[in-house]
Design a protein around this motif. Structure first.
Motif, PDB file in Angstrom:
ATOM      1  N   GLU A 170       0.842  -1.194   0.000  1.00 25.75           N
ATOM      2  CA  GLU A 170       0.000   0.000   0.000  1.00 25.75           C
ATOM      3  C   GLU A 170       0.878   1.245   0.000  1.00 25.75           C
ATOM      4  O   GLU A 170       1.913   1.291   0.674  1.00 25.75           O
ATOM      5  CB  GLU A 170      -0.927   0.005   1.217  1.00 25.75           C
ATOM      6  CG  GLU A 170      -1.850  -1.204   1.274  1.00 25.75           C
ATOM      7  CD  GLU A 170      -2.757  -1.184   2.485  1.00 25.75           C
ATOM      8  OE1 GLU A 170      -2.846  -0.114   3.138  1.00 25.75           O
ATOM      9  OE2 GLU A 170      -3.381  -2.214   2.795  1.00 25.75           O
ATOM     10  N   HIS A 171       0.442   2.252  -0.778  1.00 29.47           N
ATOM     11  CA  HIS A 171       1.185   3.498  -0.941  1.00 29.47           C
ATOM     12  C   HIS A 171       0.326   4.672  -0.496  1.00 29.47           C
ATOM     13  O   HIS A 171      -0.914   4.563  -0.413  1.00 29.47           O
ATOM     14  CB  HIS A 171       1.615   3.665  -2.394  1.00 29.47           C
ATOM     15  CG  HIS A 171       2.311   2.461  -2.960  1.00 29.47           C
ATOM     16  ND1 HIS A 171       3.591   2.111  -2.625  1.00 29.47           N
ATOM     17  CD2 HIS A 171       1.872   1.513  -3.843  1.00 29.47           C
ATOM     18  CE1 HIS A 171       3.929   1.006  -3.274  1.00 29.47           C
ATOM     19  NE2 HIS A 171       2.910   0.626  -4.017  1.00 29.47           N
ATOM     20  N   PRO A 172       0.941   5.819  -0.218  1.00 26.84           N
ATOM     21  CA  PRO A 172       0.156   6.986   0.232  1.00 26.84           C
ATOM     22  C   PRO A 172      -0.889   7.436  -0.779  1.00 26.84           C
ATOM     23  O   PRO A 172      -2.036   7.713  -0.420  1.00 26.84           O
ATOM     24  CB  PRO A 172       1.226   8.053   0.481  1.00 26.84           C
ATOM     25  CG  PRO A 172       2.488   7.291   0.708  1.00 26.84           C
ATOM     26  CD  PRO A 172       2.384   6.083  -0.151  1.00 26.84           C
ATOM     27  N   SER A 173      -0.536   7.526  -2.056  1.00 23.74           N
ATOM     28  CA  SER A 173      -1.481   8.025  -3.059  1.00 23.74           C
ATOM     29  C   SER A 173      -1.560   7.138  -4.297  1.00 23.74           C
ATOM     30  O   SER A 173      -2.584   7.122  -4.980  1.00 23.74           O
ATOM     31  CB  SER A 173      -1.097   9.447  -3.478  1.00 23.74           C
ATOM     32  OG  SER A 173       0.235   9.480  -3.982  1.00 23.74           O
ATOM     33  N   ALA A 174      -0.508   6.425  -4.613  1.00 23.47           N
ATOM     34  CA  ALA A 174      -0.511   5.555  -5.800  1.00 23.47           C
ATOM     35  C   ALA A 174      -1.354   4.312  -5.531  1.00 23.47           C
ATOM     36  O   ALA A 174      -1.574   3.924  -4.387  1.00 23.47           O
ATOM     37  CB  ALA A 174       0.918   5.159  -6.171  1.00 23.47           C
ATOM     38  N   GLU A 189       5.871   4.408  -5.157  1.00 21.14           N
ATOM     39  CA  GLU A 189       5.929   5.327  -4.018  1.00 21.14           C
ATOM     40  C   GLU A 189       6.421   4.559  -2.798  1.00 21.14           C
ATOM     41  O   GLU A 189       6.673   3.358  -2.857  1.00 21.14           O
ATOM     42  CB  GLU A 189       4.536   5.915  -3.724  1.00 21.14           C
ATOM     43  CG  GLU A 189       4.110   7.041  -4.636  1.00 21.14           C
ATOM     44  CD  GLU A 189       2.803   7.669  -4.186  1.00 21.14           C
ATOM     45  OE1 GLU A 189       2.435   8.713  -4.726  1.00 21.14           O
ATOM     46  OE2 GLU A 189       2.152   7.098  -3.279  1.00 21.14           O
TER      47      GLU A 189
END
Length: 302
Positions: free
Chosen positions: A113-117, A151
């Motif tokens: 899991e990424h902040p925005s991607a 990210e």
């Protein structure tokens, strides 16, 4: 032990206390028929199970249909090297779950899991089921080595949706064939993890009578009846593409194999195959085109 420690309704505990029964030894000394006249069936049944006078049936524990575990980080992980420690914890939990099921896993999925991607999905498959945490970690590290993160990673999750029986054969001190086969399988899996599925393949059989079309590429981790079928010694593995024309008739030996097929694809062949001997004594696989009556060298035995 006080009666208050028992799993009885409060009204039953208050009634016993009012009767002067505050310790369990005093309660257990009262005959069951007297307790049955004063209290309900659930109370007497509970005391009988507690004392071993009645059977106690425990509900069966059922594991979830799939394994899912997620770890969220306090900060962000900037490279795949930083994922080794959380992955070790996840695979340790997976190994315990598989041992409890008495099963093994062949395909898993890791979610980064990424902040925005969008989340990065990393499916990993083996050629045979396994449940060793260190081996799964080794295969995952090979996949991560060629993964480029879009990210930073804020969380990681491990999913396993299907489980398989674990093949754990009896080991033999003098039989090294199984150990060599296992070592070869692990080597192939590491090559696939490092180079990709398209870079590593094995030869399997195809349902076609034409020699040049009777084989196909397939993933080594996918076992099929074609890949397990024994290869016939009547045909060589070394084929020429295209077949080489011969000058004159070769020195034939053995019986004839006639192949007439491919007309429905517009590539009809009509051939008579023979085993021939060369001047040096090598075995050649030749055929005569029944349309042009010309001879061709199609393969040879090493």
């Amino acid at each position: 032990m006080p009666v208050s420690a028992l799993c009885l309704p409060n009204r039953v505990k208050d009634s016993l206390r009012a009767s002067g029964i505050e310790q369990c030894d005093a309660l257990f000394a009262v005959p069951s028929d007297q307790l049955g006249r004063r209290y309900d069936v659930d109370t007497t049944r509970y005391l009988d199970r507690l004392l071993g006078r009645a059977k106690e049936t425990k509900p069966a524990h059922r594991l979830p249909r799939r394994f899912e575990q997620r770890l969220r980080f306090d900060g962000c992980i900037h490279s795949t090297e930083g994922l080794r420690f959380p992955l070790r914890n996840l695979f340790g939990a997976l190994a315990l779950d598989l041992r409890a099921r008495d099963r093994a896993a062949q395909h898993i999925r890791i979610t980064l899991e990424h902040p925005s991607a969008p989340d990065t999905q990393l499916p990993i498959g083996l050629s045979a089921p396994a449940r060793d945490a260190d081996y799964w970690l080794l295969m995952t590290r090979e996949h991560l080595a060629r993964l480029k993160l879009p990210e930073d990673v804020t969380a990681i999750a491990l999913h396993c949706d299907s489980f398989h029986s674990l093949d754990a054969p009896q080991l033999d001190l003098f039989d090294t064939g199984r150990a060599q086969e296992e070592a070869w399988r692990q080597t192939v899996e590491r090559l696939i993890a490092r180079l990709g599925d398209e870079a590593v393949w094995e030869m399997g059989l195809a349902d076609d009578h034409r020699p040049e079309c009777a084989w196909q590429r397939q993933n080594p981790t996918t076992k099929s009846s074609a890949s397990l079928a024994p290869l016939s010694s009547d045909r060589p593995l070394w084929l020429f593409d295209p077949p080489r024309p011969l000058q004159g008739s070769p020195s034939l030996m053995g019986s004839t194999e006639r192949i007439e097929t491919g007309w429905w694809e517009g590539e009809e062949i009509r051939r008579d195959y023979f085993v021939a001997a060369s001047d040096t004594g090598a075995r050649l696989w030749v055929y005569q085109d029944r349309s042009s009556l010309r001879w061709y060298l199609h393969g040879l035995w090493a």
